[in-house]
Design an enzyme around this catalytic site. Structure first.
Site, PDB file in Angstrom:
ATOM      1  N   THR A 182     -15.487  -4.884  46.440  1.00  0.00           N
ATOM      2  CA  THR A 182     -15.256  -3.482  46.118  1.00  0.00           C
ATOM      3  C   THR A 182     -14.557  -3.374  44.761  1.00  0.00           C
ATOM      4  O   THR A 182     -14.226  -4.373  44.121  1.00  0.00           O
ATOM      5  CB  THR A 182     -14.377  -2.815  47.183  1.00  0.00           C
ATOM      6  OG1 THR A 182     -13.020  -3.289  47.034  1.00  0.00           O
ATOM      7  CG2 THR A 182     -14.877  -3.124  48.579  1.00  0.00           C
ATOM      8  N   ASP A 217     -12.747  -0.263  31.796  1.00  0.00           N
ATOM      9  CA  ASP A 217     -13.208  -1.495  32.424  1.00  0.00           C
ATOM     10  C   ASP A 217     -12.991  -2.681  31.492  1.00  0.00           C
ATOM     11  O   ASP A 217     -12.542  -3.754  31.917  1.00  0.00           O
ATOM     12  CB  ASP A 217     -14.691  -1.375  32.788  1.00  0.00           C
ATOM     13  CG  ASP A 217     -15.190  -2.569  33.564  1.00  0.00           C
ATOM     14  OD1 ASP A 217     -14.734  -2.778  34.707  1.00  0.00           O
ATOM     15  OD2 ASP A 217     -16.030  -3.324  33.025  1.00  0.00           O
ATOM     16  N   LYS A 238     -11.280  -6.117  39.951  1.00  0.00           N
ATOM     17  CA  LYS A 238     -10.313  -6.315  38.871  1.00  0.00           C
ATOM     18  C   LYS A 238      -8.945  -5.722  39.166  1.00  0.00           C
ATOM     19  O   LYS A 238      -7.971  -6.018  38.461  1.00  0.00           O
ATOM     20  CB  LYS A 238     -10.862  -5.698  37.572  1.00  0.00           C
ATOM     21  CG  LYS A 238     -12.046  -6.444  37.002  1.00  0.00           C
ATOM     22  CD  LYS A 238     -12.606  -5.760  35.782  1.00  0.00           C
ATOM     23  CE  LYS A 238     -13.582  -4.669  36.155  1.00  0.00           C
ATOM     24  NZ  LYS A 238     -14.812  -5.192  36.748  1.00  0.00           N
ATOM     25  N   ALA A 275     -18.427 -11.916  35.079  1.00  0.00           N
ATOM     26  CA  ALA A 275     -19.461 -12.071  36.117  1.00  0.00           C
ATOM     27  C   ALA A 275     -19.617 -13.547  36.441  1.00  0.00           C
ATOM     28  O   ALA A 275     -18.713 -14.144  37.015  1.00  0.00           O
ATOM     29  CB  ALA A 275     -20.763 -11.426  35.695  1.00  0.00           C
ATOM     30  N   VAL A 300     -14.009 -10.954  35.204  1.00  0.00           N
ATOM     31  CA  VAL A 300     -14.088 -10.759  33.749  1.00  0.00           C
ATOM     32  C   VAL A 300     -15.505 -10.960  33.210  1.00  0.00           C
ATOM     33  O   VAL A 300     -16.045 -10.097  32.533  1.00  0.00           O
ATOM     34  CB  VAL A 300     -13.112 -11.709  33.012  1.00  0.00           C
ATOM     35  CG1 VAL A 300     -13.254 -11.562  31.502  1.00  0.00           C
ATOM     36  CG2 VAL A 300     -11.684 -11.430  33.439  1.00  0.00           C
ATOM     37  N   LYS A 326     -16.614   2.553  56.234  1.00  0.00           N
ATOM     38  CA  LYS A 326     -16.765   3.274  57.487  1.00  0.00           C
ATOM     39  C   LYS A 326     -17.010   2.392  58.703  1.00  0.00           C
ATOM     40  O   LYS A 326     -16.534   2.678  59.796  1.00  0.00           O
ATOM     41  CB  LYS A 326     -17.917   4.286  57.364  1.00  0.00           C
ATOM     42  CG  LYS A 326     -17.682   5.376  56.340  1.00  0.00           C
ATOM     43  CD  LYS A 326     -18.866   6.336  56.285  1.00  0.00           C
ATOM     44  CE  LYS A 326     -18.621   7.453  55.271  1.00  0.00           C
ATOM     45  NZ  LYS A 326     -19.772   8.386  55.193  1.00  0.00           N
ATOM     46  N   LYS A 372     -10.363  -6.026  31.949  1.00  0.00           N
ATOM     47  CA  LYS A 372     -10.747  -7.429  31.750  1.00  0.00           C
ATOM     48  C   LYS A 372      -9.840  -8.099  30.724  1.00  0.00           C
ATOM     49  O   LYS A 372      -9.439  -9.252  30.893  1.00  0.00           O
ATOM     50  CB  LYS A 372     -12.204  -7.503  31.307  1.00  0.00           C
ATOM     51  CG  LYS A 372     -13.196  -7.062  32.375  1.00  0.00           C
ATOM     52  CD  LYS A 372     -14.627  -7.109  31.877  1.00  0.00           C
ATOM     53  CE  LYS A 372     -15.603  -6.685  32.975  1.00  0.00           C
ATOM     54  NZ  LYS A 372     -17.005  -6.721  32.525  1.00  0.00           N
TER      55      LYS A 372
END
Length: 841
Positions: A576, A699, A600, A632, A630, A528, A703
């Site tokens: 994001t 998720d 990702k 962190a 993948v 925003k 990865k």
């Protein structure tokens, strides 16, 4: 460096107009002179700041018949304000005013003469333009006398003679030396105040040394007086390693050779005129440039070669080695590249000589020449304002060759700049050219022409003038002369975004101090709003500023604001999970914007998008780092890349890639029912707001796709076999509240799976497997209790690489694989990798 003999009696100090703009500065000049080390101190002075321009304006007004008395009054006020400030009505001040009034009357008569004819001869102009130095010399001399110092002022027109009809203002050394010796025969003072800029012809006609003449005057008198050292005082700390207007991180150069200084002066270093050094080089007199406003600064010392070359191994760091190889970079703007091209150019005898003779006849200055070794083209730079005259002169001279098509085209360019890197020690230092052009390439600067002098003291490149600021910053940082600066924009200041901003704020100063990394977060935006800063956002209060000062988000304006010529490199950090943002990656990368992301979607979304990203990277304009997508903060992708690049063959990758599901199945068992463990994980923030995003396995699948694509497999999400962890009865369109309330309905199913595994002496773990064919399986499986997967704790990730080299015992990487702090650490690591990559050849 050879220094002057101890017997030298004189030291020369030249003070420019900026050092004499007000009474307080005259007092500071006196203090500088009083602190001189030698028994005799000569001060060469310019006109008070602005006076030369006022005199020039007075002449223009006289030609137009406009109120010449007002011009005189302006000059009177300019000088009398300083006199009143210094002498407070004392006798030395009154003496000056009486003398100046006579000069003003003489000047008024000269201006009236011009007014009558609307014309000013060159001789008349020279007389008028020399008044400023005469006035400032008398003020400084009387100020010293008022302090009971032995001082005398000298009008240089009485001792400094220029050969008649000499456009280059060539000094008659023999006559000047004779006249100065006669004048100083009975000199018994401590201070000699000399007018800069002015001189006389051998016939005794008043003249000047033109603009920058006072600096040259100082060098001339240094030669005539055989001074130990010449100091030029101005309002800067010395010769800078680059123009501070373009490179705010530019630093004063401590020592520089005569040759290096002349190269920098020729290519635009405005603090020093190229002709200034000529009178003192043969006598090996050092010249020092210092700042009247900053006496603590050592300034720049110019002399013979100061540098003793060390080998790379002895000097230790590549950065220090390259840093000592060059002294700085400089630029010349407002040029046009003239290109003469033809396939038969090589067969035209004497064409190059004819080209430059035609330019000489038109009095056009050529600043750089570059010719292809094939001799099919010749290009050179001329002032931009002379481009059309140049082209016309060449078309006339080469008319026959153009008509016969021996020469195809003569073209001019839009405004261009010469960027030159200068250093005495470049001669024997490998890698300088590579570093120079590599830095330009990584800043996406197109080079139009290249030249290197046979002395090898400089390498020059011609670039578009609109890119000169970015180019200067990139090259300056590339040679470790200033910090490697990044303009950073962060998109998505959520948990991970906040964590990376916190880490940057904590480490920013240390990184700049210890590694010369200057990370400037200049933009932060969410879906925003956006917060922007021309320099950098204060990270210790960014959240408050975002609430109070942010504006409506416009992604295009956000990116354009960050990607500016004021900074050599731009980096976007996408925190994001947006597919829409990932679609912009190819466009941003093609523009030379670097991207770092834990998102990702770019590498696991549609394969066509992945290909676009790879094509953009193949343009070699930018870098793309995505380690955090993948594992962190775990080095999974970099490890995989290095194994492939070194020739290892990947047979299989298997791992637990979800910190959330790792935690759930580490806690599941006994009294901890499946639904209870999921609820506990949600309350601790281990899951997404909707746990179904984790339990779906998508998720983990993303990865696995990222890793499979790194292995070279063309695979999409539709190709992955995914077994989710959402209980069967709950796979419908339930609200989150309904799902959480009914989650216990799946407890028995998961308990049955757990007991089945336990009966085999195994534990349940949720992971992914990628085989050498590119097949990807995501599922809940059981493993023996001694398996590495069963040794992980809490939310750790673990990955096994089975390769040709790691066949019997797989390579294992294990550690925290989830959470804002560790993910931010992975992003931070990529930021360091990016900066190091920008600093490499």
């Amino acid at each position: 460096m050879e220094v002057k003999k101890e017997e030298a009696e004189w030291e020369i100090h030249k003070f420019g107009g900026s050092s004499l703009r007000e009474g307080a500065l005259f007092l500071k000049v006196c203090q500088i002179l009083e602190k001189g080390q030698l028994p005799k101190k000569a001060s060469v002075v310019s006109a008070i700041y602005g006076v030369t321009d006022m005199l020039s304006l007075a002449v223009d007004r006289a030609k137009e018949g406009v109120d010449i008395e007002a011009s005189i009054e302006s000059l009177r006020k300019k000088h009398f304000v300083i006199i009143d400030d210094l002498f407070r009505g004392g006798p030395y001040g009154e003496e000056l005013k009486r003398g100046f009034e006579k000069d003003y009357q003489s000047l008024l008569h000269l201006l009236k003469t011009i007014e009558m004819s609307s014309y000013a001869s060159e001789t008349l102009m020279e007389v008028i333009m020399g008044y400023g130095e005469i006035w400032s010399a008398q003020i400084l001399n009387n100020l010293l006398l008022s302090k009971n110092k032995k001082s005398q002022w000298l009008n240089a027109r009485e001792v400094l003679y220029i050969k008649d009809n000499s456009p280059e203002r060539e000094v008659d050394w023999n006559l000047s030396q004779l006249k100065l010796k006669e004048r100083l025969k009975s000199f018994d003072k401590q201070f000699l105040i000399i007018t800069g800029f002015v001189a006389s012809t051998v016939k005794g006609v008043p003249t000047t040394l033109k603009r920058n003449g006072s600096d040259i005057s100082a060098a001339i008198f240094g030669h005539l007086l055989e001074a130990k050292e010449v100091s030029i005082w101005s309002d800067v700390d010395g010769i800078m390693s680059a123009d501070p207007r373009y490179v705010p991180g530019a630093r004063p150069i401590k020592t520089i050779s005569y040759s290096e200084a002349m190269e920098m002066a020729y290519f635009g270093a405005k603090i020093l005129h190229p002709k200034t050094l000529a009178p003192i080089i043969d006598k090996k007199i050092p010249l020092r440039i210092k700042n009247t406003l900053n006496l603590e600064s050592p300034g720049t010392l110019i002399g013979e070669n100061f540098f003793k070359r060390e080998s790379k191994s002895k000097s230790g760091k590549e950065g220090e080695f390259l840093k000592t190889s060059i002294k700085g970079l400089t630029n010349v703007d407002s040029l046009s590249v003239i290109n003469v091209e033809g396939t038969n150019l090589v067969g035209i005898p004497g064409v190059v000589g004819r080209v430059f003779k035609a330019l000489h006849d038109e009095n056009i200055n050529v600043l750089l020449i570059s010719q292809a070794s094939s001799e099919h083209s010749l290009c050179f730079c001329v002032p931009y304002e002379d481009r059309f005259i140049t082209k016309k002169a060449l078309e006339k001279e080469l008319y026959r060759e153009l008509k016969e098509k021996f020469i195809h085209t003569i073209t001019t360019s839009d405004p261009s700049s010469i960027l030159a890197v200068v250093g005495e020690n470049m001669i024997q230092t490998p890698g300088v050219a590579s570093r120079f052009f590599g830095s330009l390439g990584k800043a996406n600067i197109n080079v139009r022409a290249i030249a290197q002098g046979s002395s090898e003291r400089n390498i020059s490149a011609v670039i578009s003038q609109k890119e000169v600021k970015r180019a200067m910053k990139a090259v300056h940082a590339g040679f470790y002369l200033s910090a490697q600066t990044l303009s950073i924009g962060l998109i998505g200041p959520g948990l991970i975004g906040k964590a990376i901003l916190k880490q940057l704020n904590e480490q920013k100063n240390n990184l700049k101090k210890d590694f010369d990394f200057d990370f400037r977060v200049r933009g932060i935006c969410n879906s925003k709003n956006m917060l922007l800063s021309k320099t950098e956002i204060e990270l210790n209060k960014w959240s408050d500023d975002f609430k109070d000062k942010s504006v409506v988000q416009n992604l295009e304006k956000f990116v354009d604001f960050l990607h500016t010529d004021d900074f050599p490199h731009t980096c976007l950090i996408d925190c994001t999970a947006s597919s829409e943002l990932a679609n912009f990656y190819p466009k941003w990368l093609s523009k030379g914007i670097h991207i770092i992301t834990p998102n990702k979607k770019g590498n696991s979304g549609k394969y066509s998008l992945y290909q676009e990203i790879q094509r953009s990277l193949n343009q070699k304009k930018s870098y793309y780092f995505y380690e955090a997508t993948v594992g962190a903060g775990l080095p999974l992708i970099s490890t995989l890349k290095e194994m492939i690049q070194t020739g290892d063959k990947i047979n299989e990758i298997e791992g637990i890639f979800s910190g959330t599901l790792s935690y759930i199945f580490n806690q599941f068992g006994g009294d901890s029912r499946f639904s209870k463990v999921v609820l506990d994980a949600k309350e601790k923030g281990y899951t997404e707001p909707d746990p179904r995003e984790d339990l779906s396995g998508i998720d983990v699948a993303r990865k696995a796709i990222i890793l499979a694509r790194e292995m070279g497999h063309k695979i999409g999400l539709e190709d992955v076999q995914v077994e989710d962890c959402i209980p069967g009865p709950l796979k419908g369109n339930l609200t989150l509240i309904e799902f959480m309330e009914r989650l216990h309905e799946g407890d028995q199913s998961f308990e049955d799976k757990r007991l089945e595994a336990e009966n085999k002496g195994e534990l349940l773990r949720y992971g992914a497997k990628i085989n050498s064919k590119g097949e990807v399986f995501v599922s809940l499986r059981s493993y023996p209790k001694n398996h590495p997967f069963c040794q992980v704790k809490d939310s750790d990730n673990i990955v096994l690489f089975k390769t040709k080299r790691y066949k019997e015992r797989p390579l294992i990487i294990q550690g925290p694989g989830a959470g804002p702090e560790v993910t931010a650490a992975g992003i931070f690591s990529d930021l360091i990798k990016l900066t190091n990559s920008l600093g490499k050849d």
